[in-house]
Design an enzyme around this catalytic site. Structure first.
Site, PDB file in Angstrom:
ATOM      1  N   GLY A 356       0.807  -0.868  -0.001  1.00 55.75           N
ATOM      2  CA  GLY A 356      -0.260   0.220   0.297  1.00 55.75           C
ATOM      3  C   GLY A 356       0.636   1.349   0.040  1.00 55.75           C
ATOM      4  O   GLY A 356       1.735   0.594   0.236  1.00 55.75           O
ATOM      5  N   PRO A 357       0.275   2.224   0.035  1.00 50.35           N
ATOM      6  CA  PRO A 357       1.091   3.286   0.174  1.00 50.35           C
ATOM      7  C   PRO A 357       1.610   4.021   1.259  1.00 50.35           C
ATOM      8  O   PRO A 357       1.357   3.325   1.776  1.00 50.35           O
ATOM      9  CB  PRO A 357       0.043   4.395  -1.045  1.00 50.35           C
ATOM     10  CG  PRO A 357      -1.146   4.225  -0.742  1.00 50.35           C
ATOM     11  CD  PRO A 357      -1.252   2.103   0.099  1.00 50.35           C
ATOM     12  N   GLY A 359       2.266   5.495   4.655  1.00 43.67           N
ATOM     13  CA  GLY A 359       1.053   5.930   5.800  1.00 43.67           C
ATOM     14  C   GLY A 359      -0.253   5.704   5.924  1.00 43.67           C
ATOM     15  O   GLY A 359      -0.872   6.471   6.504  1.00 43.67           O
ATOM     16  N   VAL A 360      -0.115   4.697   5.902  1.00 42.70           N
ATOM     17  CA  VAL A 360      -2.199   4.106   5.832  1.00 42.70           C
ATOM     18  C   VAL A 360      -1.640   3.249   6.515  1.00 42.70           C
ATOM     19  O   VAL A 360      -2.409   2.486   7.195  1.00 42.70           O
ATOM     20  CB  VAL A 360      -2.331   3.547   4.004  1.00 42.70           C
ATOM     21  CG1 VAL A 360      -2.413   4.253   3.454  1.00 42.70           C
ATOM     22  CG2 VAL A 360      -1.086   2.233   3.988  1.00 42.70           C
ATOM     23  N   LYS A 362       1.190   0.445   7.202  1.00 44.93           N
ATOM     24  CA  LYS A 362       1.754  -1.133   7.598  1.00 44.93           C
ATOM     25  C   LYS A 362       2.789  -1.557   9.042  1.00 44.93           C
ATOM     26  O   LYS A 362       2.227  -2.571   9.084  1.00 44.93           O
ATOM     27  CB  LYS A 362       1.721  -1.085   5.882  1.00 44.93           C
ATOM     28  CG  LYS A 362       1.371  -0.621   4.831  1.00 44.93           C
ATOM     29  CD  LYS A 362       2.083  -0.843   3.610  1.00 44.93           C
ATOM     30  CE  LYS A 362       3.386   0.232   3.543  1.00 44.93           C
ATOM     31  NZ  LYS A 362       3.363   0.882   3.760  1.00 44.93           N
ATOM     32  N   SER A 679     -10.082   3.514 -18.297  1.00 44.69           N
ATOM     33  CA  SER A 679     -10.843   3.091 -17.188  1.00 44.69           C
ATOM     34  C   SER A 679     -11.619   4.728 -17.689  1.00 44.69           C
ATOM     35  O   SER A 679     -12.670   5.281 -17.856  1.00 44.69           O
ATOM     36  CB  SER A 679     -10.862   3.332 -15.817  1.00 44.69           C
ATOM     37  OG  SER A 679      -9.823   4.635 -15.396  1.00 44.69           O
ATOM     38  N   LYS A 722     -13.535   6.442  -6.047  1.00 50.79           N
ATOM     39  CA  LYS A 722     -13.740   6.912  -7.497  1.00 50.79           C
ATOM     40  C   LYS A 722     -14.822   7.319  -7.013  1.00 50.79           C
ATOM     41  O   LYS A 722     -15.486   8.638  -6.610  1.00 50.79           O
ATOM     42  CB  LYS A 722     -13.788   6.635  -8.500  1.00 50.79           C
ATOM     43  CG  LYS A 722     -12.793   6.261  -9.008  1.00 50.79           C
ATOM     44  CD  LYS A 722     -12.881   5.182 -10.154  1.00 50.79           C
ATOM     45  CE  LYS A 722     -11.583   4.997 -11.289  1.00 50.79           C
ATOM     46  NZ  LYS A 722     -11.237   3.929 -12.181  1.00 50.79           N
TER      47      LYS A 722
END
Length: 784
Positions: A356-357, A359-360, A362, A679, A722
């Site tokens: 994950g990016p 700061g989430v 981990k 998309s 989204k």
């Protein structure tokens, strides 16, 4: 001299005697004034001044009552001006005088009267006294090297003249080591016999003191030399004895450890072999140091030591919920993982890899897992590691060799079953020193890691009880390494999750750090939302925590600076007063329906975004142009959308025989930001149709979905982010691919309530909901 009044200068630390020449440094204001007021005598063309001792040494500006009345009339031989408004003078003491009528103004001035010496009645007796004094002085001078040889020569020269007894007495008196008060008494004494008697007594005392001090110094020096020699020999003996005893003691300790530790059979044989070599070596040799270090490292590992951990999945779940908000799927998979461990008590499952990016959460998730399992936590940062020796260790033959970081962490936590975090596993690289990713294969393979061999130890070490959990920012991992891990994707926090994290974790944490009292500072929910929307742009909450920290600091500063302010409330109205202008903006719905402009939805590593797509047509050669820093995939989507449109133009009542006469330019604003992905196909197609048919697109409709040349709508990723961006931007209706309907169960209820979510399977359904009216059988032709 007829003049009976002269300038007077006070001396701090000197008593002059007639006939003595001495230098004096002049710095005090009154003394400099007295010096400047001296005048040249008419009798012999010479300047004269009066000098006397002040009664208190530390008195900076003595009064006339603090000066001795018996003084010296002195002739000024030389005056040298120095920097900082000071001077150096050379004077010759001419006669002893009695001061009277001292004037204390800008400088001292006094009348004086010369005091004559009493007549010497018995010259023979005086001669004997002077001879005795000179002999004592010569003896004193031999003991005290500070006495100048020129003074001794002057005295010997004067003694040859029987009439210069007074001069000899004055010279001797001026060089006595005694108090200033005693010297002043000598000056005031008018009887030469009494003066020479005092000089003899003082010289005798000085000689006795000097001889005593010299004898004492010799005795002390000899004692010190003997003590130092004895101490040095004693310490040397102790050091040698200690070295011998320590070597024996250290070898005994090593042997004891080899016998007591639960070493594997192979490790025990290796340790015993190395110990035999060490015992036979010269303990001062370099090779013995290498062997000793090897044994110390081998024996310091936690052989057979395990934490008595008992996994309770209910307790582990509580810990995960306590430390982390949201991330339900991730927590569920972790609890499943722990449930298997609780039942089997043996780690044979896959290695977890949290992707994950930044700061989430981990890394903090792994800490919570360790706490939930009741095991120690170890961390190995792999970011930037490019040497496989960091994992497998260096061979003993290398200078400064050491084991790898895996065993190094086990040595640090002193247990063989910790939870070990392999942080930033995607940021390893390789060079001529090897490939650390390949070295990790043995570590992470449950079938091999029970026989892990570190190059330094050269014996097997069981890593099968270590719980390895990796983290990465990207799923781009070497295939062999990726195959050994189960990847759990952490997509980042949505706005609602960030809001709850800020309210329940970050704000209380910063208030605690800054010692904020209850009700002293309040931050409203709308202020936190504005922080999330306008001051941060991230998938995690690190920047949000920094902004909350800055907000707390500034509010606390106001409270402490102004005593009248007892509490501060921060909301969306006054937020900019604390943090300044907004840093970011999220997309908002258009103010009116537009032709050739469609709202798409994008998914980035920092969340969802509204994506405006606009198009224009102009004279050209039938080409399609794209701008806005689009990637290859998105450019191909635009080409596919245009081709799909041209194939369906007759269905819209459009003639396409003149398409070669104009170009279409598609632009996606925010041109500095790279954009890519398939998309946006639906939005691109809708934009082109709107432009060519001149039918506006509903401003409150947004869409996402990949399209094929045949007009089918394919599924996309990042639906949750989204939809959040659409809800936040004022969108009312969102068109999503039919195959993504299954993902709606993961969408928070409040987002689904705010939006009309319509599933579509082809572009005809897209146009039906997106355009103000359907462009069917209108018999249109496109004119510029």
């Amino acid at each position: 001299m007829n003049k009976k009044s002269l300038p007077l200068m006070a001396l701090r630390d000197m008593v002059l005697f007639p006939g003595v020449i001495a230098p004096i440094f002049v710095g005090r204001k009154k003394s400099l004034q007295a010096l400047s007021r001296t005048t040249i005598s008419e009798e012999n063309n010479t300047k004269y001044i009066l000098v006397t001792l002040q009664k208190k040494f530390d008195q900076e500006n003595p009064s006339k009552h603090e000066l001795y009345n018996t003084a010296i009339l002195a002739k000024i031989i030389q005056i040298v001006k120095l920097p900082n408004n000071t001077a150096k003078i050379l004077i010759e003491a001419v006669a002893r005088v009695k001061l009277s009528d001292i004037k204390d103004e800008e400088s001292f001035e006094a009348n004086y009267e010369i005091i004559p010496d009493e007549e010497i009645l018995d010259m023979h007796n005086m001669r004997s006294l002077v001879d005795n004094a000179v002999q004592l002085f010569n003896k004193y001078a031999m003991n005290d090297k500070k006495v100048n040889t020129e003074i001794i020569e002057t005295i010997n020269k004067e003694i040859s003249n029987k009439t210069n007894f007074i001069n000899i007495i004055n010279i001797l008196a001026s060089h006595l080591i005694t108090s200033l008060e005693t010297k002043q008494q000598l000056l005031e004494e008018t009887s030469p016999v009494k003066r020479i008697t005092t000089v003899i007594t003082t010289l005798t005392s000085n000689i006795v003191n000097s001889e005593t001090e010299h004898a004492l110094q010799q005795r002390v020096r000899k004692q010190i030399e003997k003590t130092q020699r004895d101490y040095y020999l004693h310490e040397q003996m102790k050091a040698i004895q200690k070295e011998l005893d320590e070597d024996k003691s250290e070898l005994a300790d090593i042997e004891k450890k080899i016998k007591s530790l639960k070493l594997s059979k192979e490790a025990k044989e290796k340790a015993e072999s190395e110990f035999k070599k060490l015992r036979a070596m010269n303990q001062m040799s370099a090779e013995s140091g290498v062997t000793r270090n090897y044994l110390e490292t081998l024996l310091s590992l936690p052989w057979g030591k395990y934490d008595n951990s008992k996994i309770d999945i209910n307790q582990a779940e509580k810990i995960l919920n306590r430390d982390h908000f949201g991330l339900e799927k991730v927590k569920e998979r972790i609890i499943e993982y722990l449930a298997v461990l609780q039942r089997s008590n043996k780690i044979r499952g896959p290695i977890l890899c949290l992707i994950g990016p930044p700061g989430v959460g981990k890394t903090s998730l792994v800490k919570s897992i360790a706490e939930g399992m009741g095991r120690k936590y170890a961390k190995f940062s792999l970011g930037g590691v490019r040497d496989e020796a960091e994992i497998r260790g260096h061979r003993k033959t290398y200078l400064g060799s050491m084991p790898g970081k895996i065993l190094g962490q086990l040595k640090k936590v002193k247990t063989s079953n910790p939870v070990m975090l392999l942080d930033e596993i995607d940021k390893m690289s390789s060079d001529f020193r090897g490939d650390p990713a390949s070295a990790l294969l043995e570590v992470l393979d449950p079938e091999q890691n029970s026989h892990f061999v570190d190059h330094y130890l050269e014996v097997e070490y069981d890593l099968s009880n270590v719980v390895f959990i990796a983290t990465a920012n990207s799923h781009d991992l070497p295939r062999a390494l990726s195959d050994r891990m189960e990847k759990i994707y952490i997509s980042g926090y949505v706005e609602e999750e960030k809001l709850q994290i800020a309210k329940n974790y970050l704000v209380p944490k910063q208030f605690k750090v800054h010692k904020i009292k209850k009700d002293e500072i309040t931050i409203s929910e709308d202020a936190i939302l504005d922080l999330i929307r306008y001051y941060t742009k991230e998938s995690g909450v690190r920047a949000l925590e920094r902004e909350i920290c800055a907000l707390t600091r500034k509010a606390l500063k106001q409270i402490l600076a102004d005593n009248t302010v007892k509490n501060i409330s921060i909301d969306s109205n006054n937020l900019e007063e604390f943090l300044g202008a907004k840093k970011y903006n999220f997309g908002l719905v258009e103010k009116e329906d537009q032709i050739g402009s469609t709202t798409g939805l994008a998914y980035t590593e920092v969340g969802g975004e509204l994506l405006t797509i606009e198009a224009l047509a102009f004279s050209g050669k039938g080409e399609i142009k794209t701008t806005g820093k689009l990637g290859d995939v998105m450019k191909e989507s635009a080409m596919a959308a245009y081709s799909c449109f041209r194939s369906r133009a007759p269905n819209f009542g459009l003639k396409y025989d003149n398409y070669k006469d104009f170009d279409i330019h598609i632009h996606v604003p925010a041109g500095a930001i790279p954009k890519d992905g398939p998309s946006a196909g639906c939005a691109l197609f809708t934009t082109i149709v709107s432009l060519m048919t001149k039918i506006p697109v509903h401003r409150t409709v947004a869409m996402t979905g990949e399209i094929t040349l045949r007009g089918n709508v394919l599924p996309i990723g990042g639906l949750k982010e989204k939809l959040l961006a659409a809800s936040r931007g004022g969108i009312k209706t969102v068109l999503i691919p039919e195959e993504n309907v299954k993902d709606l169960k993961d969408i928070p209820p409040n987002i689904k309530e705010n939006l009309e979510i319509i599933s579509v399977s082809n572009i005809d359904q897209v146009l039906k909901h997106a355009l103000v009216e359907m462009p069917i059988n209108k018999g249109l032709s496109y004119d510029l």
